[in-house]
Structure formats: structure tokens, C-alpha cells
Write a protein that holds these residues in place. Sequence first.
Motif, PDB file in Angstrom:
ATOM      1  N   ASP A 235      -6.961  -4.483   0.872  1.00 27.83           N
ATOM      2  CA  ASP A 235      -8.064  -3.545   1.071  1.00 27.83           C
ATOM      3  C   ASP A 235      -8.983  -3.929   2.222  1.00 27.83           C
ATOM      4  O   ASP A 235      -9.385  -3.078   3.023  1.00 27.83           O
ATOM      5  CB  ASP A 235      -8.903  -3.443  -0.214  1.00 27.83           C
ATOM      6  CG  ASP A 235      -8.269  -2.530  -1.248  1.00 27.83           C
ATOM      7  OD1 ASP A 235      -7.289  -1.840  -0.909  1.00 27.83           O
ATOM      8  OD2 ASP A 235      -8.741  -2.521  -2.393  1.00 27.83           O
TER       9      ASP A 235
ATOM     10  N   GLU B 288       0.801  -1.204   0.000  1.00 30.88           N
ATOM     11  CA  GLU B 288       0.000   0.000   0.000  1.00 30.88           C
ATOM     12  C   GLU B 288       0.848   1.274   0.000  1.00 30.88           C
ATOM     13  O   GLU B 288       0.406   2.318  -0.433  1.00 30.88           O
ATOM     14  CB  GLU B 288      -0.922   0.035   1.231  1.00 30.88           C
ATOM     15  CG  GLU B 288      -1.987  -1.045   1.230  1.00 30.88           C
ATOM     16  CD  GLU B 288      -1.440  -2.420   1.538  1.00 30.88           C
ATOM     17  OE1 GLU B 288      -2.035  -3.408   1.096  1.00 30.88           O
ATOM     18  OE2 GLU B 288      -0.400  -2.509   2.200  1.00 30.88           O
TER      19      GLU B 288
ATOM     20  N   GLU C 262      -2.164   3.190  -1.920  1.00 30.53           N
ATOM     21  CA  GLU C 262      -3.298   3.227  -0.996  1.00 30.53           C
ATOM     22  C   GLU C 262      -3.898   4.623  -0.925  1.00 30.53           C
ATOM     23  O   GLU C 262      -5.120   4.789  -0.939  1.00 30.53           O
ATOM     24  CB  GLU C 262      -2.865   2.766   0.399  1.00 30.53           C
ATOM     25  CG  GLU C 262      -4.029   2.723   1.393  1.00 30.53           C
ATOM     26  CD  GLU C 262      -3.650   2.070   2.707  1.00 30.53           C
ATOM     27  OE1 GLU C 262      -2.482   1.677   2.856  1.00 30.53           O
ATOM     28  OE2 GLU C 262      -4.524   1.953   3.579  1.00 30.53           O
TER      29      GLU C 262
ATOM     30  N   ARG D 189     -14.831  -0.894  -4.331  1.00 32.50           N
ATOM     31  CA  ARG D 189     -14.600   0.550  -4.393  1.00 32.50           C
ATOM     32  C   ARG D 189     -15.251   1.183  -5.623  1.00 32.50           C
ATOM     33  O   ARG D 189     -15.262   0.611  -6.699  1.00 32.50           O
ATOM     34  CB  ARG D 189     -13.110   0.844  -4.342  1.00 32.50           C
ATOM     35  CG  ARG D 189     -12.483   0.349  -3.052  1.00 32.50           C
ATOM     36  CD  ARG D 189     -11.118   0.949  -2.788  1.00 32.50           C
ATOM     37  NE  ARG D 189     -10.635   0.525  -1.486  1.00 32.50           N
ATOM     38  CZ  ARG D 189     -10.981   1.070  -0.339  1.00 32.50           C
ATOM     39  NH1 ARG D 189     -11.817   2.090  -0.325  1.00 32.50           N
ATOM     40  NH2 ARG D 189     -10.499   0.635   0.799  1.00 32.50           N
TER      41      ARG D 189
END
Length: 422
Positions: free
Chosen positions: A205, A26, A116, A250
Motif C-alpha cells: 500500500d 495487488e 487493490e 485506509r
Amino acid sequence: MHHPRLALLAAAAATLLSACGGGTPETQAPPSAAMPAQRSAAALAQQGLTAKDYEPLIQSMYLAYFGRPAEFLGLPYWTQKFAERGLPSTVDGMLAAYEGNAEVRAMMDQFANSEESQSLYVGNNRAFINAVYLNIFNRNAESAGLAHWAAKIDQGQMSRGRAVLTILQGAQGGDLAMAALKLRFAAQFTASLDVTAEILAYTGDNMNEAARTLLSTLTANADPAAFQAMIDDFLARMTQVPGPFPLVSRYLGYQYQADPRAGPAYSARYIIEQYGVLLAPERRGTLVFGEAPEQVSWTRSAGNAPVYGAPMTSSVGIPASYFLPTLTMLCRPPAGKPGAAAVATDIVVSRLASQAAQADLMKAGLSVYREHCKAAQPRTALADVLKQDRLQGYSYQVADGSRRYLLVVQAAPGVLGLWSQE
């Protein structure tokens, strides 16, 4: 959990570092020229610092940018990076050196430009600033402060990195207490990642989202003595197979009164209350959306379309897929106008959709237009809409493998509209 380290720990560390180039997936930093050993040693000797002295600063950066604690391998990776360069070890020191020290700016930019961070803050600077307030202080930014910081970044007077440092440095009263509480929790969390299974599990995630949610539950009267029990419970659940935490999907969010020409306003996300591998339609969950995030619950209808709770009165999904829609238009009455016709307050588009060029859209044969969440109605004005350039276009794949198109448009001042190919 405080267990003896397993013999496999060194092998796990080597594997993870090899996989991510020395950083973490990330927060991986781009390669940079190595600092001369004499310079870094001299700088550290002069300041009397060790890499460990940078841990509170690095945890503060993780909290501000990502809203979660550092990973077991991420923390020493970044502390070493800062120490090698002889950078300040405090927020005050970083802010004081920001304008005159290119390496300070470069290190802050690495957090801002990380995978990220880019995933979390795809929208405008108002959404970014509000997220920083939530990450550090567990509250939304007040309107005046939000406008102040966003305007400075929008006008090029301040970078996001400097804004983060300034917000951290200026914390007072309850905000300062909450920031200190979250910093203490984050340090304790990372220190508790002391077995290989936990180190390997805390990535990706879903786990990052779960850790953010855990930190967001802290309140001003939280008892630090209870932190370890909270962390131990989280880590015990984190290492279960197939996994205890909801799946996260997302989306890009367009907000009522936003101009689609400026791009998405925020990063939205569906949180699916089904664990492990998604093999069947999820039945319930939440959707987090909006510049100042709101959360609305949803359930799966008999026809497999998500049905959203209050304050939403209706919604439009494209397509009504087996799992989650490629696009959702959320409908509710305008604020302060009870009884008024529902409008499209927000539109969220899956990140699996691809940005489409106008040339493609002209050939798409779009024919369904929704505005104010009215029923689908054919229009013939697509060419005029395209000429106005007040849109974002996307293509998406349907179940039979073919691709279709959709448009998010500013249909009128303060009104989001949707063209679709159905």
C-alpha cells in the motif's frame, strides 16, 4: 535506475511469483483454464503480435484502475495472459470486442475485482468514475460526465470495465495528451525497475500510494526529458531502510447528503508523515476524503487528538486513540452559508472496524448522539433509529481489548449523524 541486473534477480522473481500465485499481490488473477497452445499460437501468428506488443495496453489498465505504473513482474504476467488468449492489443480493439468476447470481459473483470481495486474503490460508482479521471487525466470528472457514467453503471447498462475502456478511447485534446504523458512515464518507470532491491521494494500500500502521488504531480507542460531523473530519485528513496514514504491508513467514507443504507461513498485515507515503523504517535499528516477527493492537513494536539486545518472548523474522533482515531466526523459550515452552524460534512471509519449486526447494536447501550457537530448529548431514540434502517453499524477495539460500537446514520435529509458508545 539503469544498473546491470543482479544475479539474485531470477531468485527474487521466483520468490515473488511463488508468493502471489503467478500474479502480483495487488492484481492477482484467479485461476482459469489454460488456453490451448495451438489456439494461442495461431491467434498471435494471425495478428502478428508478441506479448511485448501488449505492454502499452497493460500499462493503461494499471493507470486507469490503480493510478500507478505496473510492477516488474506484473507487466509480463498480464501481457502473457492477454497474448495467450489472442486478445486485442489496443484500447480500441478491446472496446470493440467487449460485448461479443467473453474473454475480453473476463480479463477486464480481473482488474476490477483485484484486491487493490477493491481496496481503492469501496464506495459508489461516482467515486470510481472520478478516480478513473484522476488516474488517467489528472483532473476531476466534470459533473455532467460524472453523472452520465455513474448512472449507466448504477442502472446496469454498463460495467465498470467497459466504462474504463470507453473513457480511455474517448480522450481528446488535453486529456489525450495527459494520458499519453502518463503512459510514457509509466513505461519508463517499470523499465527502470532493473535491480532486485527495487523490484522487491515496489509493492504494498505505501509504495503504491507513493507511486500514485508521483504520477499525480505530472502537468501538461511536464518535460519527458526530465522523467528519468524523477524516476531515479524515487527509486533511490524507495529502497532506503526503514523507508522514506509516509505510512497510509485506509478508511471508509460517508459523505454529507449520502444515504448510509447504500454503504460507504468513497475510500478515504490518512497519510502519516512519519516514516518506517510507527512506534510513537504521529505528529502530522493529511487526510484525503470525499467523492471528488479533498485533502486536509492535521496536526497532533497536546491531548493527542488530531486537529484539522481549513476548511474544517472542528471534528469529533472516536476514540481519541494513541495513533489514529477509529472514526472521524469532519465539521465545516455548509457551502454557501457562511456563519451557519457546522455540519458533519463527512464521516470516515477505519477499515479495522468491523461491520456490526443490528442484533448486536440493540445490546450495545449507545447513548451519545452527535449531529451538526454539536457537543455530545444523550438521546433516548436509539430504538427508533434502528427501526428506520438508515444506518451502518461498526464495532471497534479499544486499548483495554474490549469492543465498543458506533453508528453512522442519516439523521435528516442531507445530514449525517453519529451514535457512539463512550
